[in-house]
Design a protein around this motif. Sequence first.
Motif, PDB file in Angstrom:
ATOM      1  N   UNK A 120     -11.972  23.336  87.485  1.00 21.67           N
ATOM      2  CA  UNK A 120     -10.706  24.072  87.458  1.00 21.67           C
ATOM      3  C   UNK A 120     -10.398  24.708  86.101  1.00 21.67           C
ATOM      4  N   UNK A 121     -11.043  24.212  85.050  1.00 18.45           N
ATOM      5  CA  UNK A 121     -10.733  24.675  83.696  1.00 18.45           C
ATOM      6  C   UNK A 121     -11.699  25.767  83.251  1.00 18.45           C
ATOM      7  N   UNK A 122     -11.229  26.666  82.394  1.00 22.03           N
ATOM      8  CA  UNK A 122     -12.122  27.680  81.844  1.00 22.03           C
ATOM      9  C   UNK A 122     -13.125  27.034  80.897  1.00 22.03           C
ATOM     10  N   UNK A 123     -14.266  27.674  80.676  1.00 20.20           N
ATOM     11  CA  UNK A 123     -15.238  27.098  79.740  1.00 20.20           C
ATOM     12  C   UNK A 123     -14.749  27.227  78.303  1.00 20.20           C
ATOM     13  N   UNK A 124     -15.266  26.367  77.460  1.00 20.84           N
ATOM     14  CA  UNK A 124     -14.982  26.474  76.031  1.00 20.84           C
ATOM     15  C   UNK A 124     -15.522  27.816  75.539  1.00 20.84           C
ATOM     16  N   UNK A 125     -14.766  28.559  74.759  1.00 21.84           N
ATOM     17  CA  UNK A 125     -15.221  29.870  74.280  1.00 21.84           C
ATOM     18  C   UNK A 125     -16.537  29.818  73.497  1.00 21.84           C
ATOM     19  N   UNK A 126     -16.878  28.635  72.957  1.00 21.97           N
ATOM     20  CA  UNK A 126     -18.120  28.495  72.185  1.00 21.97           C
ATOM     21  C   UNK A 126     -19.315  28.081  73.035  1.00 21.97           C
ATOM     22  N   UNK A 127     -19.129  27.968  74.344  1.00 20.72           N
ATOM     23  CA  UNK A 127     -20.233  27.627  75.243  1.00 20.72           C
ATOM     24  C   UNK A 127     -21.225  28.777  75.289  1.00 20.72           C
ATOM     25  N   UNK A 128     -22.512  28.434  75.229  1.00 20.65           N
ATOM     26  CA  UNK A 128     -23.557  29.459  75.301  1.00 20.65           C
ATOM     27  C   UNK A 128     -23.667  30.007  76.721  1.00 20.65           C
ATOM     28  N   UNK A 129     -23.800  31.334  76.826  1.00 24.19           N
ATOM     29  CA  UNK A 129     -23.997  32.021  78.104  1.00 24.19           C
ATOM     30  C   UNK A 129     -25.361  32.702  78.036  1.00 24.19           C
ATOM     31  N   UNK A 130     -26.248  32.324  78.930  1.00 25.01           N
ATOM     32  CA  UNK A 130     -27.574  32.936  79.029  1.00 25.01           C
ATOM     33  C   UNK A 130     -27.454  34.013  80.112  1.00 25.01           C
ATOM     34  N   UNK A 131     -27.385  35.273  79.707  1.00 30.39           N
ATOM     35  CA  UNK A 131     -27.040  36.348  80.646  1.00 30.39           C
ATOM     36  C   UNK A 131     -28.160  36.721  81.609  1.00 30.39           C
ATOM     37  N   UNK A 132     -29.391  36.506  81.226  1.00 33.72           N
ATOM     38  CA  UNK A 132     -30.556  36.931  82.025  1.00 33.72           C
ATOM     39  C   UNK A 132     -30.533  38.441  82.270  1.00 33.72           C
TER      40      UNK A 132
END
Length: 171
Positions: A120-132
Motif C-alpha cells: 500500500x505504501x510508495x517505494x522509498x525514493x532511494x530504491x533502485x529501479x532497473x528500467x530494462x
Amino acid sequence: MTPYALTVDAGVRDLRAADHLLHRMAAGLALPEGTFGCTHLVRGDRPRVAVSLSLPSRPLLEATRERLAGAGYGAVSPGLPDAVGRAVLYPGAPALTGTMMVAELVARSAIDRVTVLGTPDPPDPETRMVTRGHVRPQWQRGELVLAAAPARGGALVPFEDPDPTPCCADH
C-alpha cells in the motif's frame, strides 16, 4: 494529459505492434516535445489496440491531424478512447534507461509516481529501479503512474516485461 488529443485506429492487435506504431509516428511526423503517445485496449466484436496522441497545443494538434490524414497510419478521430492509456511516448521517456533511483525516474520524466504491486505504501525514493529500457506507465485519475515489482537485491523493475513469454509457449 492535454485536452488536445486524437486517436488513431490502425487495427493493431497487440501492444508491441502498437508501441512500434507510436515510435514510427513520432519519427515520421516529427512530433514535438511534450507529446504523449498512449496505447488503449479496444474491446468488443473486434478487439484491438488503438493509439492516441496528446499534444501541448491546439495548433500542434491541427497540424498533426493534417499530417496523419495523408500518412496512412489508420482511421483518425478526435479525443481519447478512454482515460487510462498506457504511455509509450512522454516527456523524459528516452532518458529512462539502465538503473536509477525512483526519485531520479520521477524527476527525469512526466511520471508522477511509482507504486509497488502488493504494497500500500510508495517505494522509498532511494530504491533502485532497473528500467530494462522499457518503462510504460499508465494514466490513473489524471496522474501518470508506473507500476513496479520487487526484483533481486531490493531493487524494483517496471511491472511490464519488455520481452514477455507468449501464452502457452511451452505447449
